[in-house]
Structure formats: structure tokens, C-alpha cells
Scaffold this active site. Structure first.
Site, PDB file in Angstrom:
ATOM      1  N   LYS A 271       0.828  -1.211   0.000  1.00  0.00           N
ATOM      2  CA  LYS A 271       0.000   0.000   0.000  1.00  0.00           C
ATOM      3  C   LYS A 271       0.865   1.265   0.000  1.00  0.00           C
ATOM      4  CE  LYS A 271      -2.199  -1.808   3.574  1.00  0.00           C
ATOM      5  NZ  LYS A 271      -1.830  -3.218   3.439  1.00  0.00           N
ATOM      6  N   ILE A 272       1.860   1.303   0.880  1.00  0.00           N
ATOM      7  CA  ILE A 272       2.671   2.523   1.018  1.00  0.00           C
ATOM      8  C   ILE A 272       3.664   2.659  -0.139  1.00  0.00           C
ATOM      9  CG2 ILE A 272       4.363   3.719   2.483  1.00  0.00           C
ATOM     10  CD1 ILE A 272       2.934   2.312   4.917  1.00  0.00           C
TER      11      ILE A 272
ATOM     12  N   THR B 194      11.144   4.439   6.167  1.00  0.00           N
ATOM     13  CA  THR B 194       9.998   4.779   7.022  1.00  0.00           C
ATOM     14  C   THR B 194       9.259   3.498   7.411  1.00  0.00           C
ATOM     15  OG1 THR B 194       8.565   5.076   5.100  1.00  0.00           O
ATOM     16  CG2 THR B 194       9.587   7.068   5.985  1.00  0.00           C
ATOM     17  N   SER B 195       9.902   2.347   7.196  1.00  0.00           N
ATOM     18  CA  SER B 195       9.192   1.090   7.424  1.00  0.00           C
ATOM     19  C   SER B 195       9.418   0.566   8.844  1.00  0.00           C
ATOM     20  CB  SER B 195       9.593   0.070   6.372  1.00  0.00           C
ATOM     21  OG  SER B 195       8.726  -1.018   6.454  1.00  0.00           O
ATOM     22  N   ARG B 196      10.482  -0.159   9.050  1.00  0.00           N
ATOM     23  CA  ARG B 196      10.832  -0.628  10.385  1.00  0.00           C
ATOM     24  C   ARG B 196      12.344  -0.537  10.525  1.00  0.00           C
ATOM     25  NH1 ARG B 196       6.468   0.189  11.732  1.00  0.00           N
ATOM     26  NH2 ARG B 196       4.888  -1.195  12.591  1.00  0.00           N
TER      27      ARG B 196
ATOM     28  N   ASP C  96      12.877   7.377   9.580  1.00  0.00           N
ATOM     29  CA  ASP C  96      11.778   7.652  10.504  1.00  0.00           C
ATOM     30  C   ASP C  96      11.709   6.548  11.555  1.00  0.00           C
ATOM     31  OD1 ASP C  96       9.445   9.181  11.343  1.00  0.00           O
ATOM     32  OD2 ASP C  96       8.262   7.457  10.680  1.00  0.00           O
TER      33      ASP C  96
ATOM     34  N   GLU D 179      14.826   1.696  18.439  1.00  0.00           N
ATOM     35  CA  GLU D 179      14.046   2.894  18.775  1.00  0.00           C
ATOM     36  C   GLU D 179      13.205   2.751  20.036  1.00  0.00           C
ATOM     37  OE1 GLU D 179      11.641   2.947  15.086  1.00  0.00           O
ATOM     38  OE2 GLU D 179       9.885   2.871  16.386  1.00  0.00           O
TER      39      GLU D 179
ATOM     40  N   HIS E  88       9.651   8.267  14.299  1.00  0.00           N
ATOM     41  CA  HIS E  88       8.510   7.396  13.948  1.00  0.00           C
ATOM     42  C   HIS E  88       7.212   8.223  13.850  1.00  0.00           C
ATOM     43  CE1 HIS E  88       7.407   2.887  14.011  1.00  0.00           C
ATOM     44  NE2 HIS E  88       6.484   3.559  13.327  1.00  0.00           N
ATOM     45  N   GLN E  89       7.276   9.272  13.037  1.00  0.00           N
ATOM     46  CA  GLN E  89       6.117  10.164  12.949  1.00  0.00           C
ATOM     47  C   GLN E  89       5.419  10.107  11.590  1.00  0.00           C
ATOM     48  OE1 GLN E  89       8.407  14.078  13.254  1.00  0.00           O
ATOM     49  NE2 GLN E  89       6.931  14.657  11.697  1.00  0.00           N
ATOM     50  N   ALA E  90       5.867   9.154  10.730  1.00  0.00           N
ATOM     51  CA  ALA E  90       5.312   9.135   9.372  1.00  0.00           C
ATOM     52  C   ALA E  90       3.793   8.967   9.374  1.00  0.00           C
ATOM     53  CB  ALA E  90       5.970   8.027   8.557  1.00  0.00           C
ATOM     54  N   PHE E  91       3.273   8.280  10.373  1.00  0.00           N
ATOM     55  CA  PHE E  91       1.826   8.012  10.410  1.00  0.00           C
ATOM     56  C   PHE E  91       1.034   9.202  10.937  1.00  0.00           C
ATOM     57  CE2 PHE E  91       0.731   7.735  14.926  1.00  0.00           C
ATOM     58  CZ  PHE E  91       1.999   7.818  15.479  1.00  0.00           C
TER      59      PHE E  91
HETATM   60  P1  NAD Z   1       1.802  -3.871   2.825  1.00  0.00           P
HETATM   61  O1  NAD Z   1       1.590  -5.155   3.540  1.00  0.00           O
HETATM   62  O2  NAD Z   1       0.669  -3.269   2.076  1.00  0.00           O
HETATM   63  O3  NAD Z   1       3.030  -4.012   1.813  1.00  0.00           O
HETATM   64  C1  NAD Z   1       4.232  -4.646   2.131  1.00  0.00           C
HETATM   65  C2  NAD Z   1       4.842  -5.124   0.830  1.00  0.00           C
HETATM   66  O4  NAD Z   1       6.131  -5.670   1.122  1.00  0.00           O
HETATM   67  C3  NAD Z   1       4.028  -6.235   0.145  1.00  0.00           C
HETATM   68  O5  NAD Z   1       3.835  -5.937  -1.212  1.00  0.00           O
HETATM   69  C4  NAD Z   1       4.899  -7.470   0.316  1.00  0.00           C
HETATM   70  O6  NAD Z   1       4.770  -8.417  -0.738  1.00  0.00           O
HETATM   71  C5  NAD Z   1       6.277  -6.844   0.350  1.00  0.00           C
HETATM   72  N1  NAD Z   1       7.298  -7.726   0.906  1.00  0.00           N
HETATM   73  C6  NAD Z   1       7.169  -8.720   1.817  1.00  0.00           C
HETATM   74  N2  NAD Z   1       8.334  -9.335   2.021  1.00  0.00           N
HETATM   75  C7  NAD Z   1       9.236  -8.714   1.227  1.00  0.00           C
HETATM   76  C8  NAD Z   1      10.615  -8.897   0.968  1.00  0.00           C
HETATM   77  N3  NAD Z   1      11.312  -9.863   1.590  1.00  0.00           N
HETATM   78  N4  NAD Z   1      11.225  -8.090   0.084  1.00  0.00           N
HETATM   79  C9  NAD Z   1      10.519  -7.114  -0.569  1.00  0.00           C
HETATM   80  N5  NAD Z   1       9.204  -6.902  -0.395  1.00  0.00           N
HETATM   81  C10 NAD Z   1       8.572  -7.682   0.504  1.00  0.00           C
HETATM   82  O7  NAD Z   1       2.351  -2.869   3.942  1.00  0.00           O
HETATM   83  P2  NAD Z   1       2.268  -1.294   3.934  1.00  0.00           P
HETATM   84  O8  NAD Z   1       0.969  -0.839   4.483  1.00  0.00           O
HETATM   85  O9  NAD Z   1       2.727  -0.790   2.616  1.00  0.00           O
HETATM   86  O10 NAD Z   1       3.381  -0.954   5.032  1.00  0.00           O
HETATM   87  C11 NAD Z   1       4.750  -1.228   4.830  1.00  0.00           C
HETATM   88  C12 NAD Z   1       5.467  -1.075   6.154  1.00  0.00           C
HETATM   89  O11 NAD Z   1       5.469   0.294   6.563  1.00  0.00           O
HETATM   90  C13 NAD Z   1       4.766  -1.793   7.310  1.00  0.00           C
HETATM   91  O12 NAD Z   1       5.167  -3.139   7.389  1.00  0.00           O
HETATM   92  C14 NAD Z   1       5.216  -1.035   8.512  1.00  0.00           C
HETATM   93  O13 NAD Z   1       6.342  -1.685   9.057  1.00  0.00           O
HETATM   94  C15 NAD Z   1       5.633   0.323   7.962  1.00  0.00           C
HETATM   95  N6  NAD Z   1       4.838   1.421   8.511  1.00  0.00           N
HETATM   96  C16 NAD Z   1       5.489   2.462   9.076  1.00  0.00           C
HETATM   97  C17 NAD Z   1       4.773   3.521   9.606  1.00  0.00           C
HETATM   98  C18 NAD Z   1       5.461   4.727  10.227  1.00  0.00           C
HETATM   99  O14 NAD Z   1       4.792   5.534  10.877  1.00  0.00           O
HETATM  100  N7  NAD Z   1       6.757   4.908  10.040  1.00  0.00           N
HETATM  101  C19 NAD Z   1       3.379   3.502   9.553  1.00  0.00           C
HETATM  102  C20 NAD Z   1       2.747   2.423   8.951  1.00  0.00           C
HETATM  103  C21 NAD Z   1       3.470   1.379   8.423  1.00  0.00           C
END
Ligand code: NAD
Length: 338
Positions: free
Chosen positions: A161-162, A240-242, A266, A271, A303-306
Site C-alpha cells: 500500500k505505502i 519509514t518502514s521498520r 523515521d 528505537e 517514527h512520525q510518518a503516520f
Molecule cells: P503492505 O503489507 O501493504 O506491503 C508490504 C509489501 O512488502 C508487500 O507488497 C509485500 O509483498 C512486500 N514484501 C514482503 N516481504 C518482502 C521482501 N522480503 N522483500 C521485498 N518486499 C517484501 O504494507 P504497507 O501498508 O505498505 O506498510 C509497509 C510497512 O510500513 C509496514 O510493514 C510497517 O512496518 C511500515 N509502517 C510504518 C509507519 C510509520 O509511521 N513509520 C506507519 C505504517 C506502516
């Protein structure tokens, strides 16, 4: 607890002022009564949830095996995560002890994707430095040279999604977008003019790499000394993921030897206990974080992206729905598609 039999009392761990405000608004006219706790859930604090039928958790609460077993023993039935990620929950044990888990799978992917771009633009165009300079009446431009995003190659790791929204925004800048995902969506890629490549090719060809994959065993320290060595000289890295997607020590080395042009984070490997907190009156104990934020070409947000109004409203709305009608929503089990 001074509630009636019809009230659903929920212990909200790690509750910040914005959680209180938006959760209170979201639960208006419902039987939910929030009990806000300032501290995080872990083995030491779990006793505070005694007597609550439900607990509401965020990303740095730790629902490990011991904590989950105690929660269940104390009468808790429902773990309502007010976030998308669930790497902090031992799903197997939660299932074993019969705890229902719900989460907010998507609250605003736009918020996170837009923050990734905001970080990149700030770092590249040195807006944070310019802001401080101008406030001190220093109108010099020396040292503020950036680069055009137009025509650059951006590597998106994880096109969920992101990642997809980030890719679309970068296409809008006129960038060439490369992508890597374990599950490719050729239809979307064709429509958006994004090219799927291997991770190695993405790292080698991208001027900017942006991480949007979830944290799981396969992605833990996906960016390490080996992958950093594959990146273009002077490339930018955004996460901005983990935090645990990046091996911090290797990242610091790559910054020290000038291999990377810039890093925007982020999220950070360690953290927990630092991000979201005001530690301005203490010494920072984490030497790696201290080193990271000392680099002039590193930008860290906590961790403020959300953190947008839209995302907080949606988090509150879905969390309330999950608590009230959780049985009808998909409570997930180990191995289920998330
Ligand atoms: P999502 O589940 O919609 O998408 C994740 C994508 O990663 C999927 O398409 C999946 O197939 C892919 N993936 C899985 N394993 C993989 C790998 N080994 N290599 C490459 N791609 C792989 O998730 P999303 O909603 O897009 O969110 C992504 C991440 O963002 C979340 O997991 C979360 O950790 C992080 N996040 C961060 C914040 C923030 O405030 N910083 C807020 C929300 C989410």
C-alpha cells in the site's frame, strides 16, 4: 474501574496526548471506556491490565509469550493493535491462549508515503538547515546545494500500500522508478510505468532507495554491509518502514566512508524506549543513535510518518470497530495473509 456491566473497559498502553484526543473522539457514544496508561506494555507492566477485557497497543508495546500468558490469566480476551505492524506480538502464543488480535491494516498509506518524500526533499534541499540559518539572519546559500529529483532513479523496496503511493509520487516528479517485491504486480507496474527488478539490480541502479517492506525474518537487516556495498556511490537511503530492516553499524560505516550521499530515517533499529519520548533533559545512552544523528547528511524523525489527522482519525475509528465488532472482523492467526 467504576464502570457498568455494559461498559467495555480498555487499557490503552503507551498513550500519548494525540492518542487520548483521537481515541476519545472515536469512542464517543459507544460503550468503550478508555483507561490511558503512559507506559508501554511488557512483562513488568502487564499487571496494570488486570481486570480489563481488552488492551489497546501500539508499535513499541511488547506482547511476548510471558506477557500474553499473563494477560490471558488476568482475564484479557482481546488485543486491539492501533497500528498495522504486529512484529511485537507473539502470534503463536496469542493463538494458544485464545487471545483475539485485531489491528488497523491501513490507516493512511498516504501519510507514510508522503513523509518518505518529505524526508528526502528536506534532506536533499537542506530545508532544515536553511530554516535554522534564516532564523539567525544568515541568508548565505553556501553548503545548501541539492539535486533535481527529475530524471533520477528511485528504488522502491516493497510495493504494498505505502510503496505504491511512494512510487506514484516519485513518478509525478519525473523519476524513473525501479521496484523490488517478493510478489510482483505486473498490471500495476505497467500502469504506473514502474519496472520490477531484482533487489541487487535495484540497489546497483538506484540514486535513491526507499524501504517499504514489512519486518519479518527475511527482511531483518535486509540492508547490511553487503547490500550497502552494492549501492551507487552517493546514493540516498530512506527508511519509514521498520528500523530493523537496516543494520545500523553497517550504515554508520557506509556514512563514515562517504559511500552514501544521505540517509533519512523515521525508524531505527533500537528505537524502543527512545522514539516517541521526550528525553531532552538526559544524556542519550545509545551511542549508535548519537553517532547517526551527528552526521550532517542524516535526518532522523521519531517514527512520525503516520502522524496525520486523517491517519489518527482512521486509527481510532477502526480500533473502536475492532473492539466492538471484533468477532466479525478478520482476527488473524499465525500464517494468515496479512
Ligand atoms: P503492505 O503489507 O501493504 O506491503 C508490504 C509489501 O512488502 C508487500 O507488497 C509485500 O509483498 C512486500 N514484501 C514482503 N516481504 C518482502 C521482501 N522480503 N522483500 C521485498 N518486499 C517484501 O504494507 P504497507 O501498508 O505498505 O506498510 C509497509 C510497512 O510500513 C509496514 O510493514 C510497517 O512496518 C511500515 N509502517 C510504518 C509507519 C510509520 O509511521 N513509520 C506507519 C505504517 C506502516
Amino acid at each position: 474501574m467504576s464502570s457498568s456491566a455494559d461498559t467495555l473497559d480498555v487499557a490503552v498502553f503507551d498513550a500519548k496526548p494525540y492518542d487520548r484526543e483521537y481515541l476519545a473522539a472515536g469512542a464517543k457514544d459507544t460503550p468503550i471506556e478508555w483507561h490511558f496508561l503512559d507506559f508501554r506494555l511488557n512483562t513488568q507492566s502487564v499487571a496494570a491490565a488486570a481486570g480489563f477485557r481488552a488492551v489497546c497497543l501500539f508499535v513499541n508495546d511488547k506482547a511476548d509469550a510471558i506477557t500474553l500468558r499473563q494477560l490471558a490469566d488476568q482475564g484479557c480476551q482481546h488485543l486491539a493493535l492501533r497500528c498495522a505492524g504486529f512484529n511485537n506480538v507473539d502470534l503463536k502464543v496469542a493463538h494458544e491462549v485464545g487471545l483475539k488480535i485485531t489491528r488497523v491494516p491501513a490507516y493512511s498509506p498516504h501519510a507514510v508515503a508522503e513523509h518518505s518524500v518529505a524526508l528526502l526533499l528536506t534532506l536533499n534541499r537542506k530545508i532544515h538547515k536553511a530554516f535554522n540559518r534564516v532564523r539567525e539572519h544568515n541568508f548565505s546559500l553556501a553548503g545548501l546545494v541539492g539535486f533535481d529529483l527529475y530524471g533520477k532513479s528511485i528504488g522502491i523496496v516493497g510495493t504494498g500500500k505505502i510503496g505504491r503511493i511512494a512510487a506514484q509520487i516519485f513518478r509525478g516528479f519525473g523519476c524513473k522508478v525501479l521496484a523490488y517485491d517478493v510478489r510482483e504486480d505486473a498490471g500495476w507496474a505497467g500502469q504506473t510505468q514502474v519496472e520490477y527488478v531484482s533487489l541487487e539490480e535495484l540497489l546497483k541502479k538506484s540514486d535513491i532507495v526507499s524501504l517499504h517492506a514489512p519486518l519479518m525474518p527475511e527482511t531483518n537487516r535486509l540492508i547490511n554491509a553487503q547490500s550497502l556495498a552494492m549501492m551507487k556511490e552517493g546514493a540516498y537511503l530512506i527508511n519509514t518502514s521498520r528500523g530493523k530492516l537496516i543494520e545500523t553499524r553497517a550504515l554508520i560505516e557506509a556514512l563514515k566512508n562517504g559511500r552514501l550521499g544521505g540517509v533519512a530515517l523515521d525508524v531505527y533499529e533500537e528505537e524502543e524506549g527512545v522514539f516517541f519520548e521526550d528525553l531532552s533533559d538526559r544524556l542519550l545512552e545509545d551511542d549508535e543513535l548519537t553517532r547517526l544523528i551527528s552526521f550532517p547528511n542524516v535526518l532522523v524523525t521519531s517514527h512520525q510518518a503516520f502522524l496525520t489527522r486523517e491517519a489518527l482519525t482512521e486509527i481510532a475509528r477502526v480500533t473502536v470497530q475492532n473492539l466492538l465488532f471484533g468477532a466479525a472482523s478478520k482476527s488473524f492467526l499465525p500464517g494468515s495473509e496479512l
